[in-house]
Write a protein that holds these residues in place. Structure first.
Motif, PDB file in Angstrom:
ATOM      1  N   LYS A   8     -38.957  32.136 -13.722  1.00 55.47           N
ATOM      2  CA  LYS A   8     -37.869  31.193 -13.549  1.00 55.47           C
ATOM      3  C   LYS A   8     -37.264  31.368 -12.168  1.00 55.47           C
ATOM      4  O   LYS A   8     -36.920  32.465 -11.768  1.00 55.47           O
ATOM      5  CB  LYS A   8     -36.797  31.406 -14.622  1.00 55.47           C
ATOM      6  CG  LYS A   8     -35.623  30.457 -14.521  1.00 55.47           C
ATOM      7  CD  LYS A   8     -34.707  30.549 -15.733  1.00 55.47           C
ATOM      8  CE  LYS A   8     -34.005  31.869 -15.828  1.00 55.47           C
ATOM      9  NZ  LYS A   8     -33.019  31.908 -16.910  1.00 55.47           N
ATOM     10  N   TYR A  64     -27.740  29.883 -20.436  1.00 52.13           N
ATOM     11  CA  TYR A  64     -27.880  28.436 -20.474  1.00 52.13           C
ATOM     12  C   TYR A  64     -26.673  27.731 -19.846  1.00 52.13           C
ATOM     13  O   TYR A  64     -26.641  26.506 -19.772  1.00 52.13           O
ATOM     14  CB  TYR A  64     -28.082  27.928 -21.916  1.00 52.13           C
ATOM     15  CG  TYR A  64     -26.966  28.300 -22.876  1.00 52.13           C
ATOM     16  CD1 TYR A  64     -25.765  27.595 -22.903  1.00 52.13           C
ATOM     17  CD2 TYR A  64     -27.134  29.349 -23.778  1.00 52.13           C
ATOM     18  CE1 TYR A  64     -24.752  27.930 -23.778  1.00 52.13           C
ATOM     19  CE2 TYR A  64     -26.131  29.691 -24.655  1.00 52.13           C
ATOM     20  CZ  TYR A  64     -24.949  28.972 -24.661  1.00 52.13           C
ATOM     21  OH  TYR A  64     -23.947  29.317 -25.539  1.00 52.13           O
ATOM     22  N   LYS A 208     -32.322  28.351 -28.379  1.00 53.55           N
ATOM     23  CA  LYS A 208     -33.334  28.408 -27.330  1.00 53.55           C
ATOM     24  C   LYS A 208     -34.561  29.140 -27.870  1.00 53.55           C
ATOM     25  O   LYS A 208     -34.457  30.279 -28.351  1.00 53.55           O
ATOM     26  CB  LYS A 208     -32.785  29.130 -26.091  1.00 53.55           C
ATOM     27  CG  LYS A 208     -33.732  29.129 -24.908  1.00 53.55           C
ATOM     28  CD  LYS A 208     -33.090  29.795 -23.691  1.00 53.55           C
ATOM     29  CE  LYS A 208     -34.034  29.792 -22.495  1.00 53.55           C
ATOM     30  NZ  LYS A 208     -33.450  30.501 -21.328  1.00 53.55           N
ATOM     31  N   ASP A 237     -30.614  20.168 -20.633  1.00 53.19           N
ATOM     32  CA  ASP A 237     -30.848  20.238 -19.183  1.00 53.19           C
ATOM     33  C   ASP A 237     -29.589  19.836 -18.427  1.00 53.19           C
ATOM     34  O   ASP A 237     -29.584  18.878 -17.646  1.00 53.19           O
ATOM     35  CB  ASP A 237     -32.028  19.359 -18.781  1.00 53.19           C
ATOM     36  CG  ASP A 237     -31.942  17.938 -19.346  1.00 53.19           C
ATOM     37  OD1 ASP A 237     -31.346  17.760 -20.413  1.00 53.19           O
ATOM     38  OD2 ASP A 237     -32.497  17.010 -18.726  1.00 53.19           O
ATOM     39  N   TRP A 244     -33.834  25.169 -17.181  1.00 49.03           N
ATOM     40  CA  TRP A 244     -34.242  24.420 -18.381  1.00 49.03           C
ATOM     41  C   TRP A 244     -35.690  23.991 -18.320  1.00 49.03           C
ATOM     42  O   TRP A 244     -36.188  23.547 -17.282  1.00 49.03           O
ATOM     43  CB  TRP A 244     -33.349  23.199 -18.540  1.00 49.03           C
ATOM     44  CG  TRP A 244     -33.599  22.413 -19.800  1.00 49.03           C
ATOM     45  CD1 TRP A 244     -33.030  22.622 -21.017  1.00 49.03           C
ATOM     46  CD2 TRP A 244     -34.476  21.296 -19.960  1.00 49.03           C
ATOM     47  NE1 TRP A 244     -33.489  21.696 -21.928  1.00 49.03           N
ATOM     48  CE2 TRP A 244     -34.387  20.867 -21.302  1.00 49.03           C
ATOM     49  CE3 TRP A 244     -35.326  20.596 -19.090  1.00 49.03           C
ATOM     50  CZ2 TRP A 244     -35.107  19.792 -21.794  1.00 49.03           C
ATOM     51  CZ3 TRP A 244     -36.069  19.523 -19.585  1.00 49.03           C
ATOM     52  CH2 TRP A 244     -35.948  19.131 -20.924  1.00 49.03           C
ATOM     53  N   ARG A 245     -36.374  24.125 -19.482  1.00 48.46           N
ATOM     54  CA  ARG A 245     -37.715  23.595 -19.662  1.00 48.46           C
ATOM     55  C   ARG A 245     -37.805  23.035 -21.068  1.00 48.46           C
ATOM     56  O   ARG A 245     -37.219  23.584 -22.001  1.00 48.46           O
ATOM     57  CB  ARG A 245     -38.783  24.690 -19.513  1.00 48.46           C
ATOM     58  CG  ARG A 245     -38.761  25.427 -18.198  1.00 48.46           C
ATOM     59  CD  ARG A 245     -39.947  26.360 -18.062  1.00 48.46           C
ATOM     60  NE  ARG A 245     -40.306  27.008 -19.320  1.00 48.46           N
ATOM     61  CZ  ARG A 245     -41.478  27.630 -19.536  1.00 48.46           C
ATOM     62  NH1 ARG A 245     -42.384  27.652 -18.589  1.00 48.46           N
ATOM     63  NH2 ARG A 245     -41.720  28.209 -20.692  1.00 48.46           N
ATOM     64  N   VAL A 302     -31.394  15.970 -26.780  1.00 47.30           N
ATOM     65  CA  VAL A 302     -32.685  15.951 -26.094  1.00 47.30           C
ATOM     66  C   VAL A 302     -33.687  15.093 -26.858  1.00 47.30           C
ATOM     67  O   VAL A 302     -34.354  14.234 -26.275  1.00 47.30           O
ATOM     68  CB  VAL A 302     -33.242  17.380 -25.909  1.00 47.30           C
ATOM     69  CG1 VAL A 302     -34.645  17.346 -25.300  1.00 47.30           C
ATOM     70  CG2 VAL A 302     -32.305  18.199 -25.027  1.00 47.30           C
ATOM     71  N   ARG A 365     -34.052   9.946 -20.363  1.00 46.81           N
ATOM     72  CA  ARG A 365     -34.681  11.208 -19.959  1.00 46.81           C
ATOM     73  C   ARG A 365     -36.193  11.179 -20.091  1.00 46.81           C
ATOM     74  O   ARG A 365     -36.933  11.607 -19.199  1.00 46.81           O
ATOM     75  CB  ARG A 365     -34.110  12.362 -20.793  1.00 46.81           C
ATOM     76  CG  ARG A 365     -34.729  13.708 -20.483  1.00 46.81           C
ATOM     77  CD  ARG A 365     -34.410  14.732 -21.558  1.00 46.81           C
ATOM     78  NE  ARG A 365     -33.059  15.252 -21.460  1.00 46.81           N
ATOM     79  CZ  ARG A 365     -32.087  14.993 -22.338  1.00 46.81           C
ATOM     80  NH1 ARG A 365     -32.334  14.178 -23.361  1.00 46.81           N
ATOM     81  NH2 ARG A 365     -30.898  15.523 -22.209  1.00 46.81           N
TER      82      ARG A 365
END
Length: 386
Positions: A8, A64, A208, A237, A244-245, A302, A365
């Motif tokens: 990351k 996060y 997560k 995100d 974020w992924r 999301v 998104r």
């Protein structure tokens, strides 16, 4: 389960994006939008919920939200003079209420770090809607200071709290808050809030994958029948610093499946228009919702965007108005406040800003190209207040 390794790179960026000046024309009586409690945006979404960040500081370093790699000891927090005073916040809140806001949520950073926060709560508790009703006045906290402060918050007029709690396992919780804070102290704060009547209490868990998703069932078991509403939030995100992924997201549908395997659930109707959480109730032996067992919620920004119902505006601690959690620009209301704007000018500015709102980031998104890091930067959650 320990957090799985994934390389990351965290960009060292400023948490506060650029802001827009409010056009003079939007403040003038010639363009008056008289407040009638029915202010709508371009998609017909009425303004009902105002989230006010009272500080950009937090005593946790959740990865996060405020990862330690960015928000270190040298991070330049806002000077006190830049923050809106309690009087300024109350004055702005009054204008929002006249346009239809019925609920105010105080956020941060960690809002309980703002000195004398109970004084602000007392001021906001006196506000009334045009129909004469008190506001739904609530606060989101990490719970670290709640045990000590709960009685004063209740006495000042706060109605309820939402507590962020990402794990019951102490090792997982300490690793996620990244300051070695024990989960027992947060649970003690929740108990204190319950005793003084700051409820119904909501518990927010950001899920997560590979970090705390093994805590979904333990959390559900713990809060079932407690009168508290546990809500599972998809890892979002927000901003540019949390790495974020999509692979890290545990979809809400998967959360429900995991709980259903042990604790049967039935879907419930939304309790309020614009509610972000889908409600699920624990079922009894006959498959019927058991109110004594309580409910959970899932917030799926999301995988199941709810932009079409979003009725929330966000005011930052230095008086910037944002219209979306994923926004990259806000409007500068502090300059109006400190430039001797009249209440009518403030009201008119708010009306023009909201009526032009067209935000729907979560709906778009999936069709967006991957961000190479050169585009417009979104505001950080720690600044906008979640």
């Amino acid at each position: 389960m320990s957090e799985r390794f994934s390389p990351k790179v965290i960009p060292l960026v400023e948490a506060r994006p650029s802001t827009l000046a409010v056009p003079q024309a939007w403040q003038e009586s010639a363009n008056l939008v008289a407040p009638n409690g029915l202010l709508s945006d371009t998609r017909g979404r009425q303004l009902r919920d105002l989230r006010i960040s009272v500080t950009d500081r937090c005593n946790f370093r959740c990865n996060y939200c405020m990862p330690k790699e960015v928000f270190d000891k040298d991070h330049p927090y806002l000077p006190h003079a830049s923050l809106l005073s309690f009087e300024e916040i109350t004055r702005l809140a009054q204008q929002f209420v006249q346009h239809g806001v019925q609920k105010i949520r105080l956020t941060g950073g960690e809002p309980l770090l703002r000195k004398h926060i109970e004084v602000l709560i007392g001021k906001l508790a006196t506000l009334r809607t045009p129909e004469g009703h008190p506001l739904d006045l609530t606060l989101t906290t990490n719970g670290s200071l709640l045990q000590r402060m709960a009685p004063a918050l209740k006495a000042a007029g706060l109605q309820r709290v939402t507590v962020s709690l990402d794990a019951l396992d102490d090792a997982v919780f300490r690793r996620m808050n990244d300051v070695d804070f024990p989960v027992a102290d947060v649970l003690a704060g929740i108990d204190a809030a319950h005793r003084v009547g700051l409820g119904p209490i909501k518990i927010n868990m950001v899920v997560k994958r590979g970090t705390n998703d093994q805590e979904i069932l333990p959390m559900a078991r713990h809060f079932k029948g407690s009168s508290m509403v546990l809500r599972f939030i998809e890892y979002m995100d927000v901003g540019a610093t949390n790495g974020w992924r999509m692979d890290d997201v545990v979809p809400s549908a998967e959360v429900i499946r995991r709980i259903q395997a042990e604790l049967p659930l039935v879907p419930l109707e939304a309790s309020n228009p614009g509610e972000t959480a889908q409600r699920w109730g624990y079922a009894d032996a006959t498959g019927v919702y058991d109110p004594q067992a309580g409910e959970i919620g899932v917030i799926s920004s999301v995988t199941q965007a709810f932009c079409h119902e979003c009725n929330r505006a966000r005011l930052t601690t230095e008086g910037q108005l944002y219209l979306c959690l994923f926004a990259n620009q806000g409007y500068d209301l502090r300059s109006l406040l400190r430039g001797n704007a009249t209440d009518a000018a403030l009201s008119n500015a708010i009306a023009h800003i909201w009526s032009g709102r067209a935000d729907r980031y979560s709906e778009l998104r999936g069709a967006m190209a991957p961000d190479p890091g050169t585009g417009a930067r979104r505001v950080e959650m720690s600044y906008i207040g979640g």
